[in-house]
Design a protein around this motif. Sequence first.
Motif, PDB file in Angstrom:
ATOM      1  N   ALA A  71       0.832  -1.200   0.000  1.00  0.00           N
ATOM      2  CA  ALA A  71       0.000   0.000   0.000  1.00  0.00           C
ATOM      3  C   ALA A  71       0.868   1.252   0.000  1.00  0.00           C
ATOM      4  O   ALA A  71       1.982   1.244   0.530  1.00  0.00           O
ATOM      5  CB  ALA A  71      -0.912   0.002   1.216  1.00  0.00           C
ATOM      6  N   SER A  92       0.194   4.014   5.138  1.00  0.00           N
ATOM      7  CA  SER A  92       0.156   3.075   6.246  1.00  0.00           C
ATOM      8  C   SER A  92      -1.133   2.262   6.241  1.00  0.00           C
ATOM      9  O   SER A  92      -2.211   2.777   5.982  1.00  0.00           O
ATOM     10  CB  SER A  92       0.263   3.836   7.564  1.00  0.00           C
ATOM     11  OG  SER A  92       0.052   2.969   8.648  1.00  0.00           O
ATOM     12  N   ILE A  93      -1.001   0.971   6.519  1.00  0.00           N
ATOM     13  CA  ILE A  93      -2.184   0.115   6.600  1.00  0.00           C
ATOM     14  C   ILE A  93      -2.697   0.008   8.036  1.00  0.00           C
ATOM     15  O   ILE A  93      -3.710  -0.650   8.274  1.00  0.00           O
ATOM     16  CB  ILE A  93      -1.922  -1.294   6.032  1.00  0.00           C
ATOM     17  CG1 ILE A  93      -0.848  -2.024   6.836  1.00  0.00           C
ATOM     18  CG2 ILE A  93      -1.532  -1.204   4.557  1.00  0.00           C
ATOM     19  CD1 ILE A  93      -0.679  -3.483   6.448  1.00  0.00           C
ATOM     20  N   SER A 105      -6.197   1.236   8.220  1.00  0.00           N
ATOM     21  CA  SER A 105      -7.206   0.666   7.318  1.00  0.00           C
ATOM     22  C   SER A 105      -8.298  -0.013   8.130  1.00  0.00           C
ATOM     23  O   SER A 105      -8.017  -0.702   9.105  1.00  0.00           O
ATOM     24  CB  SER A 105      -6.568  -0.305   6.345  1.00  0.00           C
ATOM     25  OG  SER A 105      -6.012  -1.416   7.018  1.00  0.00           O
ATOM     26  N   ARG A 146      -0.301  -9.529   7.698  1.00  0.00           N
ATOM     27  CA  ARG A 146       0.095  -8.165   7.355  1.00  0.00           C
ATOM     28  C   ARG A 146       1.392  -7.810   8.067  1.00  0.00           C
ATOM     29  O   ARG A 146       1.700  -8.359   9.124  1.00  0.00           O
ATOM     30  CB  ARG A 146      -1.009  -7.170   7.730  1.00  0.00           C
ATOM     31  CG  ARG A 146      -1.350  -7.191   9.216  1.00  0.00           C
ATOM     32  CD  ARG A 146      -2.611  -6.441   9.524  1.00  0.00           C
ATOM     33  NE  ARG A 146      -3.005  -6.609  10.927  1.00  0.00           N
ATOM     34  CZ  ARG A 146      -4.136  -6.180  11.447  1.00  0.00           C
ATOM     35  NH1 ARG A 146      -5.009  -5.528  10.675  1.00  0.00           N
ATOM     36  NH2 ARG A 146      -4.413  -6.385  12.714  1.00  0.00           N
ATOM     37  N   TYR A 163       3.016  -4.292   9.228  1.00  0.00           N
ATOM     38  CA  TYR A 163       2.843  -2.842   9.324  1.00  0.00           C
ATOM     39  C   TYR A 163       4.104  -2.093   8.923  1.00  0.00           C
ATOM     40  O   TYR A 163       4.023  -0.990   8.385  1.00  0.00           O
ATOM     41  CB  TYR A 163       2.468  -2.454  10.748  1.00  0.00           C
ATOM     42  CG  TYR A 163       1.059  -2.808  11.163  1.00  0.00           C
ATOM     43  CD1 TYR A 163       0.779  -3.206  12.464  1.00  0.00           C
ATOM     44  CD2 TYR A 163       0.000  -2.721  10.263  1.00  0.00           C
ATOM     45  CE1 TYR A 163      -0.510  -3.522  12.863  1.00  0.00           C
ATOM     46  CE2 TYR A 163      -1.292  -3.028  10.644  1.00  0.00           C
ATOM     47  CZ  TYR A 163      -1.542  -3.426  11.951  1.00  0.00           C
ATOM     48  OH  TYR A 163      -2.822  -3.732  12.332  1.00  0.00           O
ATOM     49  N   LYS A 201       6.074  -2.678   6.588  1.00  0.00           N
ATOM     50  CA  LYS A 201       6.203  -2.619   5.128  1.00  0.00           C
ATOM     51  C   LYS A 201       4.913  -2.179   4.447  1.00  0.00           C
ATOM     52  O   LYS A 201       4.850  -2.136   3.220  1.00  0.00           O
ATOM     53  CB  LYS A 201       6.615  -3.992   4.589  1.00  0.00           C
ATOM     54  CG  LYS A 201       7.978  -4.461   5.080  1.00  0.00           C
ATOM     55  CD  LYS A 201       8.331  -5.819   4.504  1.00  0.00           C
ATOM     56  CE  LYS A 201       9.698  -6.274   4.997  1.00  0.00           C
ATOM     57  NZ  LYS A 201      10.065  -7.600   4.478  1.00  0.00           N
ATOM     58  N   ASN A 202       3.893  -1.871   5.236  1.00  0.00           N
ATOM     59  CA  ASN A 202       2.583  -1.505   4.683  1.00  0.00           C
ATOM     60  C   ASN A 202       2.117  -2.536   3.655  1.00  0.00           C
ATOM     61  O   ASN A 202       1.634  -2.177   2.571  1.00  0.00           O
ATOM     62  CB  ASN A 202       2.622  -0.104   4.059  1.00  0.00           C
ATOM     63  CG  ASN A 202       2.834   0.970   5.090  1.00  0.00           C
ATOM     64  OD1 ASN A 202       2.382   0.854   6.224  1.00  0.00           O
ATOM     65  ND2 ASN A 202       3.541   2.018   4.708  1.00  0.00           N
ATOM     66  N   THR A 203       2.274  -3.786   4.009  1.00  0.00           N
ATOM     67  CA  THR A 203       2.019  -4.867   3.062  1.00  0.00           C
ATOM     68  C   THR A 203       1.134  -5.935   3.695  1.00  0.00           C
ATOM     69  O   THR A 203       1.288  -6.253   4.879  1.00  0.00           O
ATOM     70  CB  THR A 203       3.342  -5.499   2.599  1.00  0.00           C
ATOM     71  OG1 THR A 203       4.114  -4.502   1.920  1.00  0.00           O
ATOM     72  CG2 THR A 203       3.099  -6.664   1.656  1.00  0.00           C
ATOM     73  N   TYR A 256     -10.560   2.425   3.869  1.00  0.00           N
ATOM     74  CA  TYR A 256     -10.196   3.406   4.879  1.00  0.00           C
ATOM     75  C   TYR A 256     -11.424   4.270   5.151  1.00  0.00           C
ATOM     76  O   TYR A 256     -12.186   4.579   4.230  1.00  0.00           O
ATOM     77  CB  TYR A 256      -9.051   4.288   4.401  1.00  0.00           C
ATOM     78  CG  TYR A 256      -7.711   3.592   4.305  1.00  0.00           C
ATOM     79  CD1 TYR A 256      -7.425   2.743   3.243  1.00  0.00           C
ATOM     80  CD2 TYR A 256      -6.741   3.786   5.275  1.00  0.00           C
ATOM     81  CE1 TYR A 256      -6.195   2.103   3.159  1.00  0.00           C
ATOM     82  CE2 TYR A 256      -5.509   3.160   5.200  1.00  0.00           C
ATOM     83  CZ  TYR A 256      -5.244   2.322   4.137  1.00  0.00           C
ATOM     84  OH  TYR A 256      -4.024   1.692   4.053  1.00  0.00           O
TER      85      TYR A 256
END
Length: 116
Positions: free
Chosen positions: A24, A27-28, A31, A71, A73, A75-77, A99
């Motif tokens: 992403a 930041s996820i 989300s 997930r 965090y 790596k926002n992945t 979001y």
Amino acid sequence: QVQLVESGGGLVQAGGSLRLSCAASISIVSSKTIGWYRQAPGRQRELVAVITRGGFTHYADSVKGRFTISRDYTKNTVYLQMNSLKPEDTAVYYCNAEYILLGISWGQGTQVTVSS
């Protein structure tokens, strides 16, 4: 909108494994939900797996016990580990994130093909 970039698709034999990644642009952490959908030719897009902000996970019945969403965090992945793949798992897999303020975003999709 949030940019989502999927990777990791490909061709694999039945019984094999693949790991999809969705990176992403922001930041996820914030989300509401983030997850994976898929669409096979001639079929509607369907939910595969989703993870909520609180860590709750939900899977389609067809993938329970075989797929795992996770997930990172830092790596926002978000990842989708797919094991024991079946030909019926063949589809384009899309990353989806919701979001509260930014709404819903989709990635461009990555093809997964499982040969019998």
